[in-house]
Design a protein around this motif. Structure first.
Motif, mmCIF file in Angstrom:
data_model
loop_
_atom_site.group_PDB
_atom_site.id
_atom_site.type_symbol
_atom_site.label_atom_id
_atom_site.label_comp_id
_atom_site.label_asym_id
_atom_site.label_seq_id
_atom_site.Cartn_x
_atom_site.Cartn_y
_atom_site.Cartn_z
ATOM 1 N N PHE A 10 1.164 -1.156 0.023
ATOM 2 C CA PHE A 10 0.174 -0.214 0.134
ATOM 3 C C PHE A 10 1.062 1.298 0.306
ATOM 4 C CE2 PHE A 10 -2.651 -3.531 2.417
ATOM 5 C CZ PHE A 10 -3.234 -3.210 1.224
ATOM 6 N N ASP A 11 1.507 1.222 -0.840
ATOM 7 C CA ASP A 11 2.650 2.302 -0.852
ATOM 8 C C ASP A 11 2.766 3.223 -2.165
ATOM 9 O OD1 ASP A 11 4.766 3.847 0.486
ATOM 10 O OD2 ASP A 11 6.115 2.746 -1.138
ATOM 11 N N PRO A 12 2.441 3.650 -2.482
ATOM 12 C CA PRO A 12 0.807 4.198 -1.363
ATOM 13 C C PRO A 12 -1.082 3.130 -1.810
ATOM 14 C CG PRO A 12 0.515 5.352 -3.617
ATOM 15 C CD PRO A 12 1.514 4.430 -3.744
ATOM 16 N N PRO A 13 -1.478 3.735 -1.370
ATOM 17 C CA PRO A 13 -3.003 2.544 -0.905
ATOM 18 C C PRO A 13 -3.028 3.625 -2.297
ATOM 19 C CG PRO A 13 -2.986 4.075 0.868
ATOM 20 C CD PRO A 13 -2.121 4.418 0.314
ATOM 21 N N THR A 14 -4.201 2.375 -3.677
ATOM 22 C CA THR A 14 -4.629 2.707 -4.802
ATOM 23 C C THR A 14 -6.705 2.514 -4.945
ATOM 24 O OG1 THR A 14 -4.717 0.698 -6.164
ATOM 25 C CG2 THR A 14 -2.589 2.748 -5.804
ATOM 26 N N GLN A 52 -1.834 4.986 8.261
ATOM 27 C CA GLN A 52 -2.905 6.999 8.216
ATOM 28 C C GLN A 52 -4.007 7.230 6.786
ATOM 29 O OE1 GLN A 52 -0.938 10.108 9.788
ATOM 30 N NE2 GLN A 52 -1.980 10.843 10.795
ATOM 31 N N LEU A 53 -3.129 6.792 6.303
ATOM 32 C CA LEU A 53 -3.574 7.285 4.128
ATOM 33 C C LEU A 53 -4.911 5.907 4.396
ATOM 34 C CD1 LEU A 53 -0.315 7.688 2.226
ATOM 35 C CD2 LEU A 53 -2.472 9.100 2.912
ATOM 36 N N LEU A 54 -4.852 4.839 4.554
ATOM 37 C CA LEU A 54 -5.813 3.733 4.700
ATOM 38 C C LEU A 54 -7.060 4.069 5.591
ATOM 39 C CD1 LEU A 54 -3.410 0.256 3.671
ATOM 40 C CD2 LEU A 54 -5.643 1.608 2.161
ATOM 41 N N GLN A 55 -6.868 4.582 6.676
ATOM 42 C CA GLN A 55 -7.187 4.964 8.111
ATOM 43 C C GLN A 55 -8.631 6.017 7.271
ATOM 44 O OE1 GLN A 55 -4.792 4.788 11.431
ATOM 45 N NE2 GLN A 55 -5.453 3.281 12.560
ATOM 46 N N GLY A 56 -7.737 6.819 7.065
ATOM 47 C CA GLY A 56 -8.712 7.721 6.501
ATOM 48 C C GLY A 56 -9.645 7.679 4.619
ATOM 49 N N PHE A 136 7.416 12.400 -12.095
ATOM 50 C CA PHE A 136 7.456 12.829 -12.964
ATOM 51 C C PHE A 136 6.838 13.586 -13.432
ATOM 52 C CE2 PHE A 136 10.169 9.259 -14.596
ATOM 53 C CZ PHE A 136 11.235 9.814 -14.391
ATOM 54 N N GLY A 137 5.581 14.376 -12.917
ATOM 55 C CA GLY A 137 4.252 15.339 -12.382
ATOM 56 C C GLY A 137 3.230 15.133 -12.983
ATOM 57 N N GLY A 138 3.180 14.015 -13.601
ATOM 58 C CA GLY A 138 2.292 13.681 -14.368
ATOM 59 C C GLY A 138 0.433 13.697 -13.446
ATOM 60 N N SER A 139 -0.578 13.329 -13.923
ATOM 61 C CA SER A 139 -1.767 13.535 -13.140
ATOM 62 C C SER A 139 -1.894 12.250 -12.238
ATOM 63 C CB SER A 139 -2.287 14.551 -13.425
ATOM 64 O OG SER A 139 -4.513 13.537 -12.654
ATOM 65 N N PRO A 145 -7.225 8.231 -4.604
ATOM 66 C CA PRO A 145 -7.563 9.336 -3.354
ATOM 67 C C PRO A 145 -7.332 10.662 -3.431
ATOM 68 C CG PRO A 145 -8.133 7.192 -1.985
ATOM 69 C CD PRO A 145 -7.091 7.175 -3.351
ATOM 70 N N PRO A 146 -8.107 11.839 -3.515
ATOM 71 C CA PRO A 146 -7.531 13.301 -3.495
ATOM 72 C C PRO A 146 -6.442 13.176 -1.818
ATOM 73 C CG PRO A 146 -9.562 13.172 -3.357
ATOM 74 C CD PRO A 146 -9.432 11.687 -3.174
ATOM 75 N N THR A 147 -6.586 12.541 -0.708
ATOM 76 C CA THR A 147 -5.950 12.899 0.327
ATOM 77 C C THR A 147 -4.700 11.772 -0.489
ATOM 78 O OG1 THR A 147 -6.965 10.435 0.581
ATOM 79 C CG2 THR A 147 -7.223 12.574 2.455
ATOM 80 N N VAL A 148 -4.566 10.930 -1.288
ATOM 81 C CA VAL A 148 -3.433 10.145 -0.924
ATOM 82 C C VAL A 148 -2.906 10.886 -2.459
ATOM 83 C CG1 VAL A 148 -2.441 8.206 -2.278
ATOM 84 C CG2 VAL A 148 -4.113 8.041 -1.200
ATOM 85 N N VAL A 149 -3.045 11.661 -3.265
ATOM 86 C CA VAL A 149 -2.836 12.710 -4.466
ATOM 87 C C VAL A 149 -2.044 13.942 -3.151
ATOM 88 C CG1 VAL A 149 -3.328 14.418 -5.926
ATOM 89 C CG2 VAL A 149 -4.943 12.460 -5.697
ATOM 90 N N LEU A 150 -2.562 14.953 -2.184
ATOM 91 C CA LEU A 150 -2.017 15.696 -1.586
ATOM 92 C C LEU A 150 -0.818 14.632 -0.940
ATOM 93 C CD1 LEU A 150 -3.084 18.509 -1.010
ATOM 94 C CD2 LEU A 150 -3.772 17.389 1.161
ATOM 95 N N ALA A 151 -0.798 14.018 -0.250
ATOM 96 C CA ALA A 151 0.299 13.560 0.175
ATOM 97 C C ALA A 151 1.518 12.826 -0.524
ATOM 98 C CB ALA A 151 0.143 12.363 1.969
#
Ligand code: PNS
Length: 160
Positions: A10-14, A52-56, A136-139, A145-151
């Motif tokens: 889960f590095d990161p969760p998708t 923490q990311l997954l709990q969110g 590389f700066g791609g979306s 999830p948005p919280t993961v995008v931010l992290a």
């Protein structure tokens, strides 16, 4: 009362991971999402951050809990009292490796692994690809999830 344990890095969760967790939440009484603490893999997020990311992301499912573990997965299965391990399968090549793990875990402890096919929409999705695209700066919006995008943005900005 049947408990399913859903392990992973889960590095990161998708959204691929969350699709599997969500379906398990509907199928089993209790679901434990088990985050492997694997510093040797040099993760972008440490185990506590991944928990923490997954709990969110799992708040909508009251029967889902998230924890990290060290060492052998089967020892954590025993600790949590889980009945089965659940892994998602994206493509046929996943099956070869996952079958090896499942058979080893069965030999070690008798624990059964159940495979759930991921939603086809997420068949190409992996945490590694998400990290590469983000680095590389791609979306990666719509993939995590948005919280993961931010992290990811914060972590990668700090790494530059
Ligand atoms: O998300 P991943 O990287 O596919 O997850 C793999 C994971 C963490 C489930 C697997 O590497 C694992 O179970 N690691 C814990 C150590 C262990 O039990 N190894 C023996 C497996 S048979």
């Amino acid at each position: 009362m049947i408990t399913a344990l859903v392990p992973g890095s889960f590095d990161p969760p998708t959204y691929g991971h969350l699709d599997i967790v969500g379906r398990c939440a509907g199928l089993f009484d209790r679901v434990v999402v088990a985050v492997a603490n694997n510093p040797a893999k040099n993760p972008l997020f440490d185990a506590a951050e991944r928990v923490q990311l997954l709990q969110g992301c799992c708040g909508a499912w009251p029967n889902v809990e998230v924890a990290s573990f060290d060492g052998l997965l089967v020892d954590f299965v025993r600790q949590t009292g889980a009945d089965v391990i659940v892994k998602g399968l994206r493509v046929v090549t996943d099956f070869e490796y996952e079958l090896q793990l499942a058979q080893m875990n069965r030999r070690l402890s008798g624990t059964v692994t159940l495979f759930v096919p991921t939603n086809a929409e997420f068949g190409y999705l992996s945490s590694s690809l998400v990290k590469e695209v983000a680095a590389f700066g791609g979306s990666v919006e719509g993939l995590v999830p948005p919280t993961v995008v931010l992290a990811l943005k914060e972590r990668l900005a700090n790494e530059r």
